[in-house]
Design a protein around this motif. Structure first.
Motif, PDB file in Angstrom:
ATOM      1  N   GLU A 138       0.819  -1.168  -0.067  1.00 20.37           N
ATOM      2  CA  GLU A 138      -0.115   0.081   0.022  1.00 20.37           C
ATOM      3  C   GLU A 138       0.879   1.463   0.051  1.00 20.37           C
ATOM      4  N   ILE A 139       1.953   1.083   0.896  1.00 24.70           N
ATOM      5  CA  ILE A 139       2.921   2.232   0.785  1.00 24.70           C
ATOM      6  C   ILE A 139       3.443   2.706  -0.547  1.00 24.70           C
ATOM      7  N   GLY A 140       3.908   1.506  -1.369  1.00 29.10           N
ATOM      8  CA  GLY A 140       4.400   1.582  -2.598  1.00 29.10           C
ATOM      9  C   GLY A 140       3.535   2.040  -3.530  1.00 29.10           C
ATOM     10  N   ALA A 141       2.053   1.779  -3.538  1.00 23.51           N
ATOM     11  CA  ALA A 141       0.984   2.312  -4.416  1.00 23.51           C
ATOM     12  C   ALA A 141       0.856   3.899  -4.181  1.00 23.51           C
ATOM     13  N   VAL A 142       0.991   4.203  -2.858  1.00 27.47           N
ATOM     14  CA  VAL A 142       0.995   5.699  -2.574  1.00 27.47           C
ATOM     15  C   VAL A 142       1.946   6.308  -3.348  1.00 27.47           C
ATOM     16  N   LEU A 143       3.230   5.758  -3.289  1.00 24.47           N
ATOM     17  CA  LEU A 143       4.412   6.451  -3.748  1.00 24.47           C
ATOM     18  C   LEU A 143       4.491   6.284  -5.135  1.00 24.47           C
ATOM     19  N   LEU A 144       3.650   5.462  -5.843  1.00 25.21           N
ATOM     20  CA  LEU A 144       3.606   5.359  -7.405  1.00 25.21           C
ATOM     21  C   LEU A 144       2.540   6.430  -7.767  1.00 25.21           C
ATOM     22  N   GLN A 145       1.484   6.598  -6.811  1.00 24.89           N
ATOM     23  CA  GLN A 145       0.788   7.695  -7.385  1.00 24.89           C
ATOM     24  C   GLN A 145       1.116   8.953  -7.312  1.00 24.89           C
ATOM     25  N   THR A 146       2.372   9.345  -6.395  1.00 27.89           N
ATOM     26  CA  THR A 146       3.068  10.683  -6.208  1.00 27.89           C
ATOM     27  C   THR A 146       3.907  10.781  -7.629  1.00 27.89           C
ATOM     28  N   ALA A 147       4.422   9.438  -8.070  1.00 28.02           N
ATOM     29  CA  ALA A 147       5.185   9.687  -9.518  1.00 28.02           C
ATOM     30  C   ALA A 147       4.312  10.428 -10.537  1.00 28.02           C
ATOM     31  N   TYR A 154       1.663  12.742  -9.988  1.00 29.13           N
ATOM     32  CA  TYR A 154       1.345  14.228  -9.725  1.00 29.13           C
ATOM     33  C   TYR A 154       2.480  14.918  -9.122  1.00 29.13           C
ATOM     34  N   CYS A 155       3.402  14.289  -8.674  1.00 30.93           N
ATOM     35  CA  CYS A 155       4.601  14.967  -7.911  1.00 30.93           C
ATOM     36  C   CYS A 155       5.687  15.068  -8.859  1.00 30.93           C
ATOM     37  N   GLY A 156       5.682  14.127  -9.772  1.00 32.52           N
ATOM     38  CA  GLY A 156       7.089  13.926 -10.578  1.00 32.52           C
ATOM     39  C   GLY A 156       7.811  12.842 -10.201  1.00 32.52           C
ATOM     40  N   VAL A 157       8.428  11.962 -11.397  1.00 28.45           N
ATOM     41  CA  VAL A 157       9.303  10.987 -11.351  1.00 28.45           C
ATOM     42  C   VAL A 157      10.671  10.988 -10.383  1.00 28.45           C
ATOM     43  N   PRO A 158      11.386  12.210 -10.399  1.00 34.11           N
ATOM     44  CA  PRO A 158      12.404  12.406  -9.560  1.00 34.11           C
ATOM     45  C   PRO A 158      12.255  12.361  -8.039  1.00 34.11           C
ATOM     46  N   ALA A 159      10.867  13.068  -7.813  1.00 39.03           N
ATOM     47  CA  ALA A 159      10.523  13.201  -6.351  1.00 39.03           C
ATOM     48  C   ALA A 159      10.174  11.588  -5.805  1.00 39.03           C
ATOM     49  N   ALA A 160       9.300  11.040  -6.769  1.00 41.23           N
ATOM     50  CA  ALA A 160       8.968   9.633  -6.488  1.00 41.23           C
ATOM     51  C   ALA A 160      10.161   8.678  -6.136  1.00 41.23           C
ATOM     52  N   ASN A 161      11.250   9.059  -7.168  1.00 40.85           N
ATOM     53  CA  ASN A 161      12.569   8.159  -6.880  1.00 40.85           C
ATOM     54  C   ASN A 161      13.010   8.198  -5.663  1.00 40.85           C
ATOM     55  N   SER A 162      13.388   9.452  -5.171  1.00 38.51           N
ATOM     56  CA  SER A 162      13.707   9.766  -3.764  1.00 38.51           C
ATOM     57  C   SER A 162      12.970   9.069  -3.010  1.00 38.51           C
ATOM     58  N   ALA A 163      11.690   9.269  -2.954  1.00 40.44           N
ATOM     59  CA  ALA A 163      10.538   8.744  -2.297  1.00 40.44           C
ATOM     60  C   ALA A 163      10.639   7.502  -1.880  1.00 40.44           C
ATOM     61  N   PHE A 164      10.707   6.448  -3.111  1.00 39.86           N
ATOM     62  CA  PHE A 164      10.943   5.125  -3.172  1.00 39.86           C
ATOM     63  C   PHE A 164      12.314   4.446  -2.498  1.00 39.86           C
ATOM     64  N   ALA A 165      13.547   5.187  -2.817  1.00 40.65           N
ATOM     65  CA  ALA A 165      14.634   4.957  -1.954  1.00 40.65           C
ATOM     66  C   ALA A 165      14.622   5.179  -0.522  1.00 40.65           C
ATOM     67  N   THR A 166      13.948   6.355  -0.165  1.00 38.93           N
ATOM     68  CA  THR A 166      13.684   6.550   1.440  1.00 38.93           C
ATOM     69  C   THR A 166      13.007   5.403   1.954  1.00 38.93           C
ATOM     70  N   ALA A 167      11.792   5.046   1.483  1.00 41.54           N
ATOM     71  CA  ALA A 167      10.954   4.301   2.007  1.00 41.54           C
ATOM     72  C   ALA A 167      11.373   2.747   2.061  1.00 41.54           C
ATOM     73  N   GLN A 168      12.103   2.451   0.838  1.00 33.08           N
ATOM     74  CA  GLN A 168      12.829   1.211   0.925  1.00 33.08           C
ATOM     75  C   GLN A 168      13.897   1.134   2.087  1.00 33.08           C
ATOM     76  N   ARG A 169      14.645   2.205   2.294  1.00 35.69           N
ATOM     77  CA  ARG A 169      15.623   1.975   3.260  1.00 35.69           C
ATOM     78  C   ARG A 169      14.932   1.696   4.661  1.00 35.69           C
ATOM     79  N   VAL A 170      13.751   2.176   4.876  1.00 34.04           N
ATOM     80  CA  VAL A 170      12.977   2.275   6.066  1.00 34.04           C
ATOM     81  C   VAL A 170      12.351   0.834   6.274  1.00 34.04           C
ATOM     82  N   LEU A 171      11.912   0.351   5.054  1.00 35.05           N
ATOM     83  CA  LEU A 171      11.291  -1.144   5.217  1.00 35.05           C
ATOM     84  C   LEU A 171      12.010  -2.272   5.262  1.00 35.05           C
ATOM     85  N   ALA A 172      13.438  -2.048   4.703  1.00 32.49           N
ATOM     86  CA  ALA A 172      14.592  -2.786   5.017  1.00 32.49           C
ATOM     87  C   ALA A 172      14.839  -2.888   6.281  1.00 32.49           C
ATOM     88  N   GLU A 173      15.004  -1.668   6.956  1.00 38.32           N
ATOM     89  CA  GLU A 173      15.350  -1.614   8.456  1.00 38.32           C
ATOM     90  C   GLU A 173      14.411  -2.397   9.091  1.00 38.32           C
TER      91      GLU A 173
END
Length: 378
Positions: A339-348, A350-369
């Motif tokens: 669900e978090i991934g789906a939200v971030l995909l939605q941001t790609a 309406y907010c732009g791919v570069p923003a979503a790219n950074s967001a996915f990297a941040t979220a992936q790090r948190v989820l991996a932790e």
């Protein structure tokens, strides 16, 4: 046969905690015009009119009426709206109704605010005399002197004075009968609901000493005195009254801190509190009261929905440190990684791919932790 109900106005989300607002003698629920809309952000606010005032039928009470009769009408109204337990605030006669409810129906009152009111109204004689005068001559003369009884010199609210002039004389006189018979001083120690007393320092009708008497007798009471306020404080000093009521009914920073801990976790909040300095203290209090005590407690949206909105907003503005914190909060609130991934995909989109790219990297790090923590715990 269906019993007549008090005229009333309901504001705010139907799922929010109920808050009933009672008026002063001679006024309508317009007394709360500057306060109720703000309170309705966090509460289901129900304002009501006294019999023969505003839109309420005059025959709801008759000669010899008591405050208990008025309280029964309020309970009928609450029952008709499906409200079992409620917070209550009332001015003058409306405050007396609140005191009666807190003593005689404690299971219905979650918290109480008594504004410019009293546990007694200076004996029965002046009210009996006023009732006789009104039954004989009507309300014109009393309405002409309303400003001096209600407000400090130079201040008025024409709508309320007009409500006074248009009230039904017989119903008004019956309300005077209720005030004449009211004396709850010996029962005040029985009140268990958290109680706020608000006094107007310039109030000639119920001066601060009357509110202090209640505060001294009720164990859970807090007293606030408003400089420059007369008898109808919600109309004359709405900002001050609103601040006091919000803190009392909403829990202010205390409730906000509870929600903040529920959403973000104790460890994060403890770290934030440990870093607090005199310079940042007011900002931390602001966050607790406003963001967490008002917005995150609004029941219109679920916490899951609020997490999704918050993630999107943080991506849009590039606040990736905050995003990491709220990814953790979203997981605490029940959102899955998918669900978090789906939200971030939605941001790609309406907010732009570069923003979503950074967001996915941040979220992936948190989820991996989180996965690592789970593995270590196992």
């Amino acid at each position: 046969m269906t019993r007549k109900l008090l005229n009333h106005l309901v504001e705010g989300p139907g799922t929010a905690p109920a808050l009933l607002l009672g008026p002063s003698l001679g006024t309508s629920y317009a007394l709360w015009d500057q306060v109720a809309p703000e309170l309705s952000v966090t509460h289901r606010v129900v304002r009501w009119d006294l019999p023969g005032h505003g839109g309420s039928a005059p025959d709801l009470i008759g000669p010899g009426a008591t405050v208990g009769d008025l309280a029964a009408l309020v309970l009928d109204l609450a029952d008709s709206l499906g409200i079992d337990r409620f917070a209550y605030a009332g001015v003058s006669l409306g405050g007396a109704v609140g005191l009666h409810l807190a003593v005689h129906h404690p299971e219905r009152v979650s918290s109480l605010a008594v504004i410019c009111s009293s546990a007694h109204f200076n004996g029965s004689k002046p009210w009996q005399e006023r009732a006789e005068l009104v039954r004989r001559e009507g309300l014109t003369a009393l309405a002409e002197n309303a400003n001096s009884r209600w407000f400090t010199p130079g201040f008025t609210v024409p709508r309320l004075v007009e409500d006074h002039r248009n009230a039904d004389p017989e119903a008004y006189a019956a309300c005077c009968d209720a005030l004449a018979a009211f004396d709850l001083r010996d029962r005040l120690p029985e009140i268990s609901a958290p109680t706020l007393l608000i006094a107007g320092r310039q109030d000639p009708a119920t001066p601060p000493a009357h509110l202090r008497e209640i505060a001294d007798a009720v164990e859970s009471a807090t007293l606030v005195e408003l400089p420059g306020a007369s008898h109808l404080a919600p109309a004359q000093c709405p900002a001050a009254v609103l601040t006091a009521l919000r803190a009392h009914f909403g829990g202010g920073a205390k409730r906000g801190m509870e929600v903040r801990r529920e959403v973000l976790g104790d460890a994060h909040v403890d770290r934030a509190q440990a870093r607090q300095t005199p310079f940042t203290a007011r900002f931390q209090d602001f966050i607790s009261r406003y963001a967490w005590g008002e917005i995150w407690t609004d029941p219109t949206l679920s916490r899951r929905e609020r997490s999704m909105i918050t993630l999107t907003a943080l991506v849009a503005h590039g606040h990736y440190d905050e995003l990491a914190m709220h990814v953790r909060a979203a997981r605490r609130g029940g959102l899955t990684p998918e669900e978090i991934g789906a939200v971030l995909l939605q941001t790609a989109v309406y907010c732009g791919v570069p923003a979503a790219n950074s967001a996915f990297a941040t979220a992936q790090r948190v989820l991996a932790e989180e996965e690592g923590d789970d593995g270590a715990a196992g």
